[in-house]
Design a protein around this motif. Structure first.
Motif, PDB file in Angstrom:
ATOM      1  N   ASP A  53       0.809  -1.218   0.000  1.00 34.69           N
ATOM      2  CA  ASP A  53       0.000   0.000   0.000  1.00 34.69           C
ATOM      3  C   ASP A  53       0.844   1.270   0.000  1.00 34.69           C
ATOM      4  O   ASP A  53       0.319   2.378  -0.081  1.00 34.69           O
ATOM      5  N   SER A  54       2.182   1.123   0.056  1.00 36.98           N
ATOM      6  CA  SER A  54       3.047   2.306   0.151  1.00 36.98           C
ATOM      7  C   SER A  54       3.276   3.033  -1.168  1.00 36.98           C
ATOM      8  O   SER A  54       3.517   4.233  -1.169  1.00 36.98           O
ATOM      9  N   PRO A  55       3.241   2.375  -2.353  1.00 35.04           N
ATOM     10  CA  PRO A  55       3.609   3.085  -3.588  1.00 35.04           C
ATOM     11  C   PRO A  55       2.492   3.903  -4.219  1.00 35.04           C
ATOM     12  O   PRO A  55       2.608   4.278  -5.393  1.00 35.04           O
ATOM     13  N   LYS A  56       1.385   4.190  -3.518  1.00 33.45           N
ATOM     14  CA  LYS A  56       0.295   4.931  -4.142  1.00 33.45           C
ATOM     15  C   LYS A  56       0.769   6.307  -4.608  1.00 33.45           C
ATOM     16  O   LYS A  56       1.461   7.015  -3.892  1.00 33.45           O
ATOM     17  N   ASP A  57       0.377   6.631  -5.855  1.00 26.04           N
ATOM     18  CA  ASP A  57       0.717   7.919  -6.470  1.00 26.04           C
ATOM     19  C   ASP A  57       2.217   8.079  -6.697  1.00 26.04           C
ATOM     20  O   ASP A  57       2.690   9.202  -6.874  1.00 26.04           O
ATOM     21  N   SER A  58       2.953   6.991  -6.712  1.00 30.81           N
ATOM     22  CA  SER A  58       4.385   7.055  -7.009  1.00 30.81           C
ATOM     23  C   SER A  58       4.640   6.342  -8.329  1.00 30.81           C
ATOM     24  O   SER A  58       4.222   5.192  -8.504  1.00 30.81           O
ATOM     25  N   PRO A  59       5.323   6.988  -9.288  1.00 27.06           N
ATOM     26  CA  PRO A  59       5.561   6.338 -10.579  1.00 27.06           C
ATOM     27  C   PRO A  59       6.628   5.241 -10.517  1.00 27.06           C
ATOM     28  O   PRO A  59       6.732   4.439 -11.434  1.00 27.06           O
ATOM     29  N   GLU A  60       7.407   5.223  -9.444  1.00 26.60           N
ATOM     30  CA  GLU A  60       8.469   4.225  -9.300  1.00 26.60           C
ATOM     31  C   GLU A  60       8.390   3.595  -7.919  1.00 26.60           C
ATOM     32  O   GLU A  60       7.952   4.226  -6.950  1.00 26.60           O
ATOM     33  N   ALA A  61       8.815   2.334  -7.846  1.00 25.08           N
ATOM     34  CA  ALA A  61       8.842   1.621  -6.569  1.00 25.08           C
ATOM     35  C   ALA A  61       9.944   0.573  -6.615  1.00 25.08           C
ATOM     36  O   ALA A  61      10.399   0.160  -7.697  1.00 25.08           O
ATOM     37  N   VAL A  62      10.363   0.154  -5.433  1.00 26.49           N
ATOM     38  CA  VAL A  62      11.385  -0.887  -5.296  1.00 26.49           C
ATOM     39  C   VAL A  62      10.709  -2.163  -4.818  1.00 26.49           C
ATOM     40  O   VAL A  62       9.894  -2.139  -3.894  1.00 26.49           O
ATOM     41  N   LYS A  92      14.253   7.628  -0.995  1.00 28.51           N
ATOM     42  CA  LYS A  92      12.902   8.194  -1.026  1.00 28.51           C
ATOM     43  C   LYS A  92      11.916   7.423  -1.900  1.00 28.51           C
ATOM     44  O   LYS A  92      10.801   7.901  -2.137  1.00 28.51           O
ATOM     45  N   LEU A  93      12.296   6.253  -2.401  1.00 24.59           N
ATOM     46  CA  LEU A  93      11.350   5.446  -3.177  1.00 24.59           C
ATOM     47  C   LEU A  93      10.630   4.458  -2.258  1.00 24.59           C
ATOM     48  O   LEU A  93      11.234   3.891  -1.344  1.00 24.59           O
ATOM     49  N   PRO A  94       9.331   4.255  -2.461  1.00 28.32           N
ATOM     50  CA  PRO A  94       8.610   3.264  -1.653  1.00 28.32           C
ATOM     51  C   PRO A  94       9.134   1.853  -1.925  1.00 28.32           C
ATOM     52  O   PRO A  94       9.544   1.540  -3.050  1.00 28.32           O
ATOM     53  N   VAL A  95       9.118   1.021  -0.894  1.00 26.98           N
ATOM     54  CA  VAL A  95       9.687  -0.324  -0.977  1.00 26.98           C
ATOM     55  C   VAL A  95       8.611  -1.365  -0.672  1.00 26.98           C
ATOM     56  O   VAL A  95       7.876  -1.252   0.324  1.00 26.98           O
ATOM     57  N   VAL A  96       8.512  -2.350  -1.547  1.00 33.28           N
ATOM     58  CA  VAL A  96       7.664  -3.519  -1.319  1.00 33.28           C
ATOM     59  C   VAL A  96       8.591  -4.711  -1.086  1.00 33.28           C
ATOM     60  O   VAL A  96       9.486  -4.971  -1.897  1.00 33.28           O
ATOM     61  N   ARG A  97       8.378  -5.407   0.011  1.00 35.72           N
ATOM     62  CA  ARG A  97       9.248  -6.530   0.369  1.00 35.72           C
ATOM     63  C   ARG A  97       8.525  -7.864   0.194  1.00 35.72           C
ATOM     64  O   ARG A  97       7.374  -8.014   0.616  1.00 35.72           O
ATOM     65  N   ALA A 139       3.573  -7.691  -8.507  1.00 37.97           N
ATOM     66  CA  ALA A 139       3.854  -6.788  -9.623  1.00 37.97           C
ATOM     67  C   ALA A 139       2.562  -6.245 -10.219  1.00 37.97           C
ATOM     68  O   ALA A 139       2.472  -5.058 -10.583  1.00 37.97           O
ATOM     69  N   ILE A 140       1.539  -7.095 -10.316  1.00 40.32           N
ATOM     70  CA  ILE A 140       0.242  -6.635 -10.835  1.00 40.32           C
ATOM     71  C   ILE A 140      -0.368  -5.603  -9.898  1.00 40.32           C
ATOM     72  O   ILE A 140      -0.953  -4.601 -10.342  1.00 40.32           O
ATOM     73  N   ALA A 141      -0.216  -5.845  -8.594  1.00 39.05           N
ATOM     74  CA  ALA A 141      -0.756  -4.883  -7.621  1.00 39.05           C
ATOM     75  C   ALA A 141      -0.055  -3.533  -7.740  1.00 39.05           C
ATOM     76  O   ALA A 141      -0.694  -2.476  -7.642  1.00 39.05           O
ATOM     77  N   LEU A 142       1.250  -3.548  -7.972  1.00 37.86           N
ATOM     78  CA  LEU A 142       1.980  -2.291  -8.147  1.00 37.86           C
ATOM     79  C   LEU A 142       1.517  -1.571  -9.412  1.00 37.86           C
ATOM     80  O   LEU A 142       1.383  -0.338  -9.434  1.00 37.86           O
ATOM     81  N   GLU A 143       1.294  -2.327 -10.461  1.00 34.72           N
ATOM     82  CA  GLU A 143       0.803  -1.717 -11.702  1.00 34.72           C
ATOM     83  C   GLU A 143      -0.560  -1.080 -11.462  1.00 34.72           C
ATOM     84  O   GLU A 143      -0.862   0.000 -11.983  1.00 34.72           O
ATOM     85  N   GLY A 144      -1.378  -1.740 -10.640  1.00 33.47           N
ATOM     86  CA  GLY A 144      -2.677  -1.173 -10.325  1.00 33.47           C
ATOM     87  C   GLY A 144      -2.599   0.084  -9.480  1.00 33.47           C
ATOM     88  O   GLY A 144      -3.537   0.901  -9.492  1.00 33.47           O
ATOM     89  N   CYS A 145      -1.493   0.279  -8.765  1.00 35.19           N
ATOM     90  CA  CYS A 145      -1.291   1.490  -7.964  1.00 35.19           C
ATOM     91  C   CYS A 145      -0.743   2.657  -8.788  1.00 35.19           C
ATOM     92  O   CYS A 145      -0.500   3.738  -8.247  1.00 35.19           O
ATOM     93  N   GLY A 146      -0.506   2.410 -10.074  1.00 31.11           N
ATOM     94  CA  GLY A 146       0.014   3.470 -10.929  1.00 31.11           C
ATOM     95  C   GLY A 146       1.521   3.469 -11.084  1.00 31.11           C
ATOM     96  O   GLY A 146       2.078   4.396 -11.687  1.00 31.11           O
ATOM     97  N   VAL A 147       2.196   2.465 -10.573  1.00 33.56           N
ATOM     98  CA  VAL A 147       3.650   2.379 -10.714  1.00 33.56           C
ATOM     99  C   VAL A 147       3.996   2.058 -12.161  1.00 33.56           C
ATOM    100  O   VAL A 147       3.431   1.135 -12.759  1.00 33.56           O
ATOM    101  N   ARG A 148       4.927   2.806 -12.714  1.00 34.77           N
ATOM    102  CA  ARG A 148       5.336   2.604 -14.108  1.00 34.77           C
ATOM    103  C   ARG A 148       6.744   2.010 -14.233  1.00 34.77           C
ATOM    104  O   ARG A 148       7.128   1.569 -15.305  1.00 34.77           O
ATOM    105  N   ARG A 149       7.500   2.010 -13.168  1.00 30.56           N
ATOM    106  CA  ARG A 149       8.835   1.401 -13.182  1.00 30.56           C
ATOM    107  C   ARG A 149       9.082   0.717 -11.836  1.00 30.56           C
ATOM    108  O   ARG A 149       8.909   1.330 -10.780  1.00 30.56           O
ATOM    109  N   ILE A 150       9.487  -0.552 -11.920  1.00 31.90           N
ATOM    110  CA  ILE A 150       9.818  -1.327 -10.722  1.00 31.90           C
ATOM    111  C   ILE A 150      11.323  -1.576 -10.706  1.00 31.90           C
ATOM    112  O   ILE A 150      11.884  -2.092 -11.683  1.00 31.90           O
TER     113      ILE A 150
END
Length: 335
Positions: free
Chosen positions: A236-245, A265-270, A298-309
């Protein structure tokens, strides 16, 4: 090392002998033994007597190869025995020719990735299980451009990886899909290994092996599934962020300070494997379940609007390839 090699050689010899003892017997095998028994029975002058009780008295049957039986019956039995003895080898020869013709059509492309500083003693092609039928065609994916863990010439490794789909198609040219198998195994840097999995995703069924550091041998993914899966945190951390780890920890932990240094400063999914270690990956069923969790994240991140992982993987070679094959580069964010 000499003693360990001797132990492995003895174990392989015992395994081969036990496999020969318990191998399935064909009808020709029993026919040869039956023919040998009949010929031996006739030639040695044995006699058989059989008595069956009935209401009208005992019913007796006897057979004597010493002269009490008609000559034509003795000769007929003898010819039948020799016929079985000849039929058995003929059937075995026909079966051998049939299997040889089948094997001549089957081909096994063995892809061995090499990218670390030390050499593996045994080639992957020599360790492919016998259950995979076909002529072995070894290919080396050479990613050895590293110095003290750092990749010095990434473009060379990229060229090697990008050419892989064409190599597979060329090797498979002229072969039926059912007669062509790809086997993969290796020790290479994680980025190249993940890219290898992404690129061979559409190249058919893949049989993956890995290097067992403890036993010092190639090994198939043949262990039972222990049921342990990824513990997912931070979706739930990468909302409104185009990039995530996405930090995937299987064999080693991924440290927070390293992530903060590389991706500030990038949101992290573990995705952290429960009780993970360097030997937690030897089940094909477990790897399939972990790859499904990875894909769902990865699908969940795409659904949050993340464009680069940004992927950070601490996992064995075989699992990294599996994750690369699971990653849908057409529909998921760039990685």
């Amino acid at each position: 090392m000499t003693f360990d090699y001797l132990v492995r050689a003895v174990a392989d010899a015992l395994r081969t002998y036990v496999g020969w003892l318990v191998r399935p017997r064909l009808l020709a095998h029993y026919g040869m033994w039956c023919g040998l028994a009949i010929v031996g029975f006739v030639c040695s002058g044995w006699a058989i007597g059989l008595e069956l009780p009935t209401l009208e008295g005992p019913l007796r049957f006897s057979f004597d190869t010493g002269g009490g039986t008609p000559t034509f019956l003795t000769w007929a039995l003898l010819l039948f025995g020799f016929g079985l003895l000849a039929w058995g080898p003929w059937q075995e020869w026909a079966r051998y020719r049939h299997e040889r013709d089948l094997l001549s059509k089957k081909r096994v492309l063995v892809l061995e990735a090499r990218g670390l500083r030390f050499e593996i003693g045994r080639a992957l092609a020599d360790a492919v299980p016998d259950l995979i039928l076909g002529r072995r065609e070894p290919r080396i994916l050479d990613f050895r451009q590293i110095y003290d863990g750092e990749i010095t010439h990434p473009e060379r490794g990229l060229e090697e990886a990008i050419s892989l789909p064409n190599q597979i198609r060329q090797a498979a040219a002229g072969a039926d899909r059912g007669d062509f198998t790809v086997v993969y195994g290796g020790l290479a840097p994680v980025p190249y290994t993940f890219l290898t999995g992404v690129l061979i995703d559409d190249e058919g069924k893949l049989f993956v092996m890995d290097w067992d550091r403890t036993a010092e041998r190639w090994r198939a993914l043949d262990a039972p599934d222990d049921g342990k899966r990824f513990e997912v945190e931070g979706l739930d951390s990468p909302k409104d962020s185009p990039e995530a780890v996405m930090a995937v920890a299987v064999s080693y932990p991924v440290l927070d300070r390293n992530l903060e240094s590389a991706f500030p400063k990038l949101p992290v999914v573990r995705l952290t494997l429960e009780d993970g270690d360097v030997n937690a990956h030897w089940s094909a069923e477990k790897q399939a379940a972990l790859a499904e969790q990875f894909l769902d994240a990865a699908i969940a991140l795409e659904g949050c609007g993340v464009r680069r992982i940004h992927l950070v993987l601490a996992a064995p070679n075989s699992l990294v390839v599996r994750l690369g094959r699971a990653y849908d580069r057409r529909n998921l964010p760039r990685s």
